[in-house]
Design an enzyme around this catalytic site. Structure first.
Site, mmCIF file in Angstrom:
data_model
loop_
_atom_site.group_PDB
_atom_site.id
_atom_site.type_symbol
_atom_site.label_atom_id
_atom_site.label_comp_id
_atom_site.label_asym_id
_atom_site.label_seq_id
_atom_site.Cartn_x
_atom_site.Cartn_y
_atom_site.Cartn_z
ATOM 1 C CD GLU A 89 -2.951 -1.145 2.301
ATOM 2 O OE1 GLU A 89 -2.784 -0.318 3.226
ATOM 3 O OE2 GLU A 89 -3.888 -1.960 2.279
ATOM 4 C CD GLU A 96 -4.442 -5.776 3.759
ATOM 5 O OE1 GLU A 96 -3.195 -5.809 3.613
ATOM 6 O OE2 GLU A 96 -5.039 -4.909 4.407
#
Length: 816
Positions: A419, A505
């Site tokens: 991220e 995820e």
């Protein structure tokens, strides 16, 4: 506070082997404070005795105003000092070299030996070592190792990091010339029907102009010699290469993780000067844009979970048996893949994955150039993070991770980040390219990914040129934006048919064990949904992933609850299918019912001690993999139901079905009944081919009556480090778990063990995880007992006011 007193000091490195690696975890001292310590001194009056690995953060109470904030779990951080006073066999360093090797120190460590500064290491998740040969005392005086650990820049992590020397430390002896650290790399460039090609790379250190040769012997999983290779050094090269063929190889598989061992011997003419043992597996791991993931040419769906590095009441200093118990439970659930979020894991955990048959996504960083905010649970501090060190440290840290981990057959995918905001920056693709190039320079065979949370995001999305740099495009929360909540990967598959795709995820069911939300709670977060609706959204994506070959799989967030990333009063996150104690939640059985088709599964929720009025309509859920299931309440049937997964069409001819179709009630991956609550019992009966194959029964428990104990492995090593794990349950007079119990339990330990951790899985509990007692949560608690170093019996007793107490015996032996 930190353990029993230190015993007689060990004389280190007394073995006559050419290479000796000795555990250096015992007989340390610790001081918490920012005072400037005079290094090289033997006084320890202000220190506490400790064993390593050690995480000081959990020895202090949680504080709402802690600088670590909610991201760091409101835990104590700051500065700590470690000291070890030790003796070394003089022959070890007069005839060779001695190194001190740290597997992980969080973070910003500085090391001294006998007052000489050896260096500084920043990243808390990568190993490092220093040569100490020239600084060891040759006159018989004691040696003093000092380590300063600075974790004061807070908040510095988006989750609980722990503080201290959190992984193993080793003392290593070599010859003057030796095989470099992580200097043996083994690759399998090709596998044919009856043979496997093997390539071995050996890196040497301090070779100078010596006439050297390397011999590598490969042993099969049955300990038979299957290959011998010998190579002479040419010129002054420090890297040697060997190639060979292994006949009729036993392939490393998820269900049969066969391991080979390579023994590499380094000779100076005819004299043996080094010996290194390397375990590896023979397998191929390929990502395909249409078929997803292929292991040894066979399509395997990655049924994955993300896991953090902490171990509940062990903090970041996690004994290997704690991981083993947790991974066995995840395996039982049907997990075959683990994402190491979001940093290089303990190497012992990767060894465990090799032996147990898990597929691993190994991750390097949570930050690149751009700093991430870490004020979760607070907004009073300026954030810190790895981005402050990225430019100076990332190459060394990434290379170290790759070299350390490259021989693990469990690792199928390198992740260069999680991220990272760089994914939306114009220049971000250049960093991705640079990091990928480092990976390929060391390991050209494995694919590279990055876990992207900004694909199709608003107002700024991950840039296409960034995603094009990745071998496998990783999606975090693929259904987060607009119509992708329904379509998921569809649009990108149409626009980028050559992309390999994986869910790196995505949300799990979350929630606290034994607690059932009936609606959305304030400050709980939009992702914390009522128990009856949580599996709907999660199930939609799970069904899509399982039925679309091009999606390699998914890593659900998370496999295990973890400390940090929380809002006060919570000090840990409830995202896991296991809580911080390692106890299974209801969500465990949701995934098991989809991922395990080899066993019949039936599980009911909620428990039947609900704090509601009799007659209240409750939604009772059933997780099952049976053709259909029937709900029974106190002997009364509420009917059979079925869901449509996996659904199959006709075969062979029109109107022909391999299996007779049955009526279904829902497209969800679970069954539900509206039932008036009344104490007693509720049962879920599962049927296959019209016959009962499994039954789950939940009864209303009576008043708490007694304590029940269970021990995971009760025969242990008397090495001062091995641990036993005690599961504590409050039961009624009939032996049924009391999910309504929150009683305080007190532990006492006598004999060859000591209590080093206690937990209840309650994320809002502020009781010490290093105390001698705790309130149970939903009727359960958990304790860890560690060897004192002495052989003998250890008796653990647990008491609670008004309840029958219980005891259990552990045996610590020197010959285990």
């Amino acid at each position: 506070m930190y353990g029993k007193g230190q015993g007689k000091r060990i004389m280190y490195l007394c073995d006559e082997k050419v290479r000796e690696k000795q555990n250096f975890n015992l007989d340390w001292y610790f001081y918490h404070g920012d005072n400037q310590i005079q290094t090289g001194q033997t006084q320890v009056s202000d220190y506490e005795p400790v064993k390593l690995p050690h995480d000081w953060s959990l020895y202090y109470l949680w504080k709402e105003d802690a600088p670590s904030c909610g991201s760091g779990g409101y835990a104590e951080t700051g500065i700590g000092w470690y000291r070890k006073i030790f003796d070394v066999n003089p022959h070890a360093f007069t005839k060779g070299r001695v190194f001190i090797h740290f597997e992980g120190v969080y973070m910003l460590s500085t090391v001294w030996i006998n007052g000489h500064k050896l260096g500084q290491h920043v990243y808390g998740y990568t190993p490092f070592e220093y040569e100490i040969t020239q600084y060891l005392h040759e006159d018989g005086r004691e040696n003093v190792l000092d380590v300063k650990v600075d974790n004061s820049a807070q908040p510095g992590s988006r989750w609980y990091s722990g503080s201290g020397i959190t992984r193993n430390v080793w003392l290593v002896k070599t010859s003057d010339t030796y095989i470099a650290p992580f200097g043996v790399g083994i690759q399998i460039p090709g596998i044919e029907e009856d043979k496997a090609h093997i390539s071995v790379e050996i890196s040497l250190a301090h070779a100078e102009d010596k006439k050297l040769s390397v011999q590598t012997t490969v042993f099969s999983p049955d300990h038979e010699i299957c290959l011998e290779l010998c190579t002479d050094r040419k010129g002054e090269t420090n890297t040697l290469h060997q190639q060979g063929i292994i006949g009729t190889p036993l392939l490393w598989e998820v269900d049969a993780p066969f391991l080979y061992e390579a023994v590499t011997l380094l000779y100076d003419q005819d004299t043996l000067i080094d010996e290194v043992h390397t375990f590896f597996g023979i397998r191929t791991a390929v990502f395909d844009a249409d078929k997803g993931f292929l292991l040894n040419g066979r399509q395997v769906k990655l049924n994955g979970v993300c896991i953090h590095h902490d171990g509940g009441c062990m903090g970041a200093a996690v004994p290997l048996p704690v991981w083993k118990r947790r991974l066995e439970k995840l395996k039982e659930m049907g997990v075959n893949a683990l994402r190491m979020a979001h940093n290089p894991p303990d190497s012992a955990l990767l060894d465990l994955c090799d032996r147990m048959g898990f597929l691993v996504m190994d991750e390097a960083f949570d930050e690149w150039h751009y700093l991430k905010g870490k004020e979760l649970g607070s907004n009073t501090h300026e954030s810190h993070g790895y981005s402050l060190w990225f430019d100076t440290c990332h190459e060394e840290d990434l290379r170290t991770m790759l070299l350390r981990d490259r021989n693990h057959p469990s690792i199928i995918l390198w992740s260069i980040g999680n991220e990272v905001p760089d994914q939306t920056a114009p220049e971000g693709y250049l960093t991705a390219r640079h990091l990928k190039c480092i990976c390929k320079s060391i390991d050209p065979l494995r694919a590279v990914t990055q876990a992207n949370d900004q694909i199709a995001a608003e107002p700024r999305a991950a840039r296409e040129e960034f995603l094009n740099e990745l071998d496998v495009v990783g999606y975090n929360y693929v259904g987060r934006w607009r119509t992708r909540a329904e379509t998921y990967y569809d649009e990108d598959k149409r626009n980028h048919p050559s992309w390999c795709m994986i869910g790196t995820e995505n949300s799990g069911l979350g929630g606290m064990r034994g607690r059932y939300l009936f609606g959305m709670e304030e400050k709980a977060g939009w992702w914390m949904r009522p128990y009856y609706s949580a599996p709907i959204e999660v199930g939609r994506l799970l069904r899509y992933t399982m039925t679309h070959d091009y999606v390699a799989g998914d890593f659900m967030w998370t496999g295990i609850d973890y400390l940090g990333e929380s809002h006060w009063p919570n000090r840990s996150a409830n995202a896991g299918v296991l809580d911080t104690c390692g106890f299974a939640k209801d969500s465990f059985y949701f995934y098991q019912s989809i991922w395990r088709r080899d066993i019949p599964v039936a599980h009911l929720l909620p428990h039947w001690n609900m704090d509601v009025d009799q007659g209240t309509i409750l939604q009772v859920l059933g997780y099952t993999n049976c053709d259909s299931a029937e709900l029974i309440l106190n002997g009364k049937s509420y009917g059979k139901k079925a869901y449509s997964y996996p659904d199959y069409g006709m075969t062979q001819t029109y109107g022909h079905f391999d299996k007779e179709p049955i009526p279904v009630n829902t497209d969800n991956l679970f069954l539900g009944w509206d039932v008036p609550y009344e104490p007693g019992y509720v049962e879920l009966v599962g049927f296959k081919d019209g016959k009962e194959v499994v039954r789950d029964r939940v009864e209303t428990a009576g008043e708490p009556y007694a304590i029940k104990l269970n021990c995971y492995q009760d025969t242990l090593a008397a090495d001062g480090l091995d641990v036993g794990q005690i599961e504590i349950a409050i039961v009624d007079e009939k032996g049924r778990l009391c999910p309504q119990s929150e009683q305080y339990v007190q532990l006492s330990v006598e004999g060859a063990g000591e209590l080093i951790g206690i937990d209840n899985g309650n994320s809002a509990s502020h009781e010490s995880m290093k105390g001698s007692g705790i309130h149970v949560s939903a009727g359960q608690a958990f304790a860890v007992i560690q060897s004192t170093g002495s052989a003998g019996k250890c008796v653990v007793r647990v008491e609670a006011e008004g309840l029958q107490s219980a005891g259990i015996e552990l045996s610590f032996t020197k010959h285990r």
